[in-house]
Enzyme design. Sequence first.
Site, mmCIF file in Angstrom:
data_model
loop_
_atom_site.group_PDB
_atom_site.id
_atom_site.type_symbol
_atom_site.label_atom_id
_atom_site.label_comp_id
_atom_site.label_asym_id
_atom_site.label_seq_id
_atom_site.Cartn_x
_atom_site.Cartn_y
_atom_site.Cartn_z
ATOM 1 N N GLU A 231 -4.230 0.250 -4.601
ATOM 2 C CA GLU A 231 -4.016 0.001 -3.176
ATOM 3 C C GLU A 231 -2.585 -0.468 -3.049
ATOM 4 O O GLU A 231 -2.255 -1.581 -3.455
ATOM 5 C CB GLU A 231 -5.004 -1.025 -2.641
ATOM 6 C CG GLU A 231 -5.054 -1.056 -1.116
ATOM 7 C CD GLU A 231 -4.098 -2.076 -0.519
ATOM 8 O OE1 GLU A 231 -2.993 -1.656 -0.088
ATOM 9 O OE2 GLU A 231 -4.430 -3.257 -0.479
ATOM 10 N N CYS A 265 -0.693 -4.975 4.250
ATOM 11 C CA CYS A 265 -0.569 -3.535 3.981
ATOM 12 C C CYS A 265 -1.002 -2.716 5.188
ATOM 13 O O CYS A 265 -0.426 -1.656 5.464
ATOM 14 C CB CYS A 265 -1.412 -3.166 2.765
ATOM 15 S SG CYS A 265 -0.848 -3.920 1.222
#
Length: 464
Positions: A231, A265
């Site tokens: 990720e 993010c």
Amino acid sequence: MAYATTNPYTGEVLKSFPEATDSEVDQALDDAHNAFLLWKDTPFSTRKVTLQRAADLLRERATDYAHLLTLEMGKITAEARAEVEISAGIFEYYANHIETLLVPEALSVAHPSEGKATMVYEPLGIILAIEPWNFPFYQVTRILAPQLAAGNTMLLKHASNVPQCAAAFDQLMRDAGLPAGAFQNLFATRQQVEKIINDPRVHGVALTGSEGAGAVIAAQAGKALKKTTMELGGSDAFVVLADAELDKTVDWAVFGRHWNAGQVCVSSKRMIVLDEVYDAFLNRYIEGVARLKAGDPLDPSTTLAPLSSQAAADDIRAKIREAVAHRATATEVGPKVPSRGAFLQPTILSNLTPDNPAYYWEFFGPVTMIFRAKNEEEAIQIANDSPYGLGGSVFTADPLHGAEVAGRISTGKVFVNHPTAPKADLPFGGIRRSGYGRELTDLGIKEFVNQKLICIVDIDAAFL
């Protein structure tokens, strides 16, 4: 790699920790493997008690844990408490669903003579988690809870600037009743991380972090033939259609870009606004950002936190200067942020074009990129013109049409009329340079298990 707590608001180094010795790493691997041999055969009923106890302890100690999150990475108090709660929710989710998520699955076969086929899910062993500083508890929970539920054990290499959070999480799992060795924090060096990856008892690596770190770890794991999930970065599109309910949309835009000081993010980094409402949106957005209050993250009235470090703030300033050097316009918004602390003045970047390298960057802080789109087709084109693909949002008065637009945005997930949000019962992960693999839900729990087929066939059945 110095493991130390440096308060982002005061700049004071509060505590430092020695790196792990090679013998400590060796012992941790032995302990994790021995714990796995026991934990893999531990009944679901026992595993779920441990997971629920972890959730309960997080809630009982929420004030202390939230204070620690603020101390180490500058998160404002309300957001720190929210992080603790979502972490508790993830543990609770797997405690409640562990058995149904891993139930053996009967597969259909073309003909009864081909036998009875069943897919079973078995744990593999030790998983290495390499996690970042922006959500010191949530990021760990997101991989730990499903993998403990599956029967794996885990070693943690956390970010070097949140060592107290890492140690606290280690103690939390001990207090929750997890067997010794089943989860261990290591203040490991880069060389030790590679050693761990190459140990045959380690069966996978889960990393959340930068593209650079992901590329290095993926290469090391690939060479060792170990599975990885990654990720990485994100530059989420926040698409505003012409019929969007503007006041509420702007409120969500301000929040979606600036929660956790923009160090998320999946924060809303690229505002893509249709021409008809662009000016109205921008004016209201500037007003909303200007109302943010930067200050001591422990002060309940603070709504904009410092960045995690002075180096992070300096890096973004340099990126803004480079964007402007390539003809972007940078507009600072709101009252001047305090000179004390790792603050960055909220900034809007406009007039970005594809020939400007910043057009494709991720700004990990309170910097908004805004784009004017002449129609929906162009808005979708801009949204997809990115090396990233983690999350995104579409705002419209017509949710069904919003879902149609969302279906054309190339990313891991898209929310309609809400910024991209982390939820315990929704999968998380991206595509392209945002990484690969999924965490949470049944997808996350099955990333690091042996999906094994057992097929019972009549001995007289034909081979083909």
